[in-house]
Write a protein that holds these residues in place. Structure first.
Motif, PDB file in Angstrom:
ATOM      1  N   LEU A  30       7.044 -48.546  -0.705  1.00 39.82           N
ATOM      2  CA  LEU A  30       5.746 -48.419  -0.048  1.00 39.82           C
ATOM      3  C   LEU A  30       5.874 -48.568   1.462  1.00 39.82           C
ATOM      4  CD1 LEU A  30       3.323 -50.294  -2.465  1.00 39.82           C
ATOM      5  CD2 LEU A  30       3.419 -47.863  -1.975  1.00 39.82           C
ATOM      6  N   SER A  31       6.706 -49.508   1.913  1.00 43.47           N
ATOM      7  CA  SER A  31       6.863 -49.669   3.365  1.00 43.47           C
ATOM      8  C   SER A  31       7.553 -48.446   3.963  1.00 43.47           C
ATOM      9  CB  SER A  31       7.630 -50.951   3.683  1.00 43.47           C
ATOM     10  OG  SER A  31       8.958 -50.868   3.205  1.00 43.47           O
ATOM     11  N   THR A  32       8.502 -47.878   3.242  1.00 48.60           N
ATOM     12  CA  THR A  32       9.158 -46.660   3.730  1.00 48.60           C
ATOM     13  C   THR A  32       8.155 -45.520   3.792  1.00 48.60           C
ATOM     14  OG1 THR A  32      11.248 -47.358   2.763  1.00 48.60           O
ATOM     15  CG2 THR A  32      11.022 -45.019   3.286  1.00 48.60           C
ATOM     16  N   LEU A  33       7.340 -45.405   2.778  1.00 45.91           N
ATOM     17  CA  LEU A  33       6.310 -44.369   2.766  1.00 45.91           C
ATOM     18  C   LEU A  33       5.333 -44.584   3.911  1.00 45.91           C
ATOM     19  CD1 LEU A  33       5.184 -41.920   1.283  1.00 45.91           C
ATOM     20  CD2 LEU A  33       3.862 -43.482  -0.143  1.00 45.91           C
ATOM     21  N   GLY A  34       4.974 -45.842   4.170  1.00 36.59           N
ATOM     22  CA  GLY A  34       4.087 -46.148   5.291  1.00 36.59           C
ATOM     23  C   GLY A  34       4.717 -45.775   6.616  1.00 36.59           C
ATOM     24  N   LEU A  35       5.997 -46.064   6.785  1.00 31.60           N
ATOM     25  CA  LEU A  35       6.687 -45.704   8.030  1.00 31.60           C
ATOM     26  C   LEU A  35       6.793 -44.197   8.192  1.00 31.60           C
ATOM     27  CD1 LEU A  35       9.525 -48.380   8.162  1.00 31.60           C
ATOM     28  CD2 LEU A  35       7.510 -48.212   9.632  1.00 31.60           C
ATOM     29  N   VAL A  36       7.027 -43.498   7.099  1.00 29.76           N
ATOM     30  CA  VAL A  36       7.080 -42.035   7.163  1.00 29.76           C
ATOM     31  C   VAL A  36       5.714 -41.486   7.568  1.00 29.76           C
ATOM     32  CG1 VAL A  36       7.302 -39.937   5.760  1.00 29.76           C
ATOM     33  CG2 VAL A  36       9.003 -41.745   5.579  1.00 29.76           C
ATOM     34  N   GLY A  37       4.651 -42.025   6.993  1.00 26.79           N
ATOM     35  CA  GLY A  37       3.301 -41.593   7.356  1.00 26.79           C
ATOM     36  C   GLY A  37       2.987 -41.907   8.812  1.00 26.79           C
ATOM     37  N   LEU A  38       3.375 -43.090   9.269  1.00 22.70           N
ATOM     38  CA  LEU A  38       3.162 -43.471  10.664  1.00 22.70           C
ATOM     39  C   LEU A  38       3.934 -42.530  11.593  1.00 22.70           C
ATOM     40  CD1 LEU A  38       1.950 -45.538  12.644  1.00 22.70           C
ATOM     41  CD2 LEU A  38       4.072 -46.828  12.404  1.00 22.70           C
ATOM     42  N   GLY A  39       5.167 -42.244  11.244  1.00 19.90           N
ATOM     43  CA  GLY A  39       5.971 -41.323  12.056  1.00 19.90           C
ATOM     44  C   GLY A  39       5.377 -39.934  12.099  1.00 19.90           C
ATOM     45  N   ALA A  40       4.850 -39.467  10.963  1.00 18.57           N
ATOM     46  CA  ALA A  40       4.220 -38.141  10.933  1.00 18.57           C
ATOM     47  C   ALA A  40       2.976 -38.127  11.808  1.00 18.57           C
ATOM     48  CB  ALA A  40       3.872 -37.757   9.497  1.00 18.57           C
TER      49      ALA A  40
END
Length: 167
Positions: free
Chosen positions: A37-47
């Motif tokens: 979930l944190s990786t997914l959150g970071l990917v979303g933040l980066g996008a």
């Protein structure tokens, strides 16, 4: 009395061995879920950041191109465009004109300042626009051709330059 042999796994001894394994498995699954979930959150933040920066850069590049294009215009055309923008702003009081209103205001501009109107009209036509033959004239004729004088002109969008950065 029968003693429990090593191969006999029935009873409370079996449950005691199973609970720690289930607990460790649950903890590992929970940790893996948090990491995912944190990786997914970071990917979303980066996008999101990437989209914002990309949009900002595109806007800045477009503004720079427009400014360069304006800098390269003939001085007489710059003055004519400024006169048209001033004339339009005075008549429309800050609201966006409809194609029919734009045509009417431009016709009045052409009556009052014919040389500036000619420069603006030539510039707009050279860049794919049309200063006469907007939606009202086309609709009145029932097709995509409007008539100015006796020469037919193809109908289309009435281009009304509003600011120096939008030309």
């Amino acid at each position: 009395m029968v003693s429990a042999s090593k191969g006999d796994e029935t009873g409370p001894l079996n449950t005691e061995k199973l609970l720690p394994a289930v607990g460790v498995g649950a903890a590992v699954s929970f940790a893996t879920g948090l990491v995912s979930l944190s990786t997914l959150g970071l990917v979303g933040l980066g996008a999101g950041v990437g989209y914002g920066v990309g949009t900002w850069a595109k806007d800045k590049l477009r503004d720079k191109r427009c400014q360069n294009a304006m800098d390269n215009l003939h001085p007489a055309l710059k003055i004519a465009l400024q006169q048209w923008q001033t004339y339009l702003a005075e008549r429309m009081h800050g609201k966006q004109p409809t194609p029919a209103e734009g045509e009417m205001v431009f016709a009045a501009f052409a009556q009052e300042q014919p040389s500036n109107a000619q420069l603006v009209s030539d510039f707009v036509r050279a860049h794919g626009g049309n200063t006469s033959g907007g939606g009202a004239t086309v609709a009145a004729n029932g097709g995509n051709v409007s008539f100015v004088g006796t020469q037919p002109r193809s109908g289309g969008v009435t281009v009304v330059p509003l600011g120096s950065g939008e030309v």
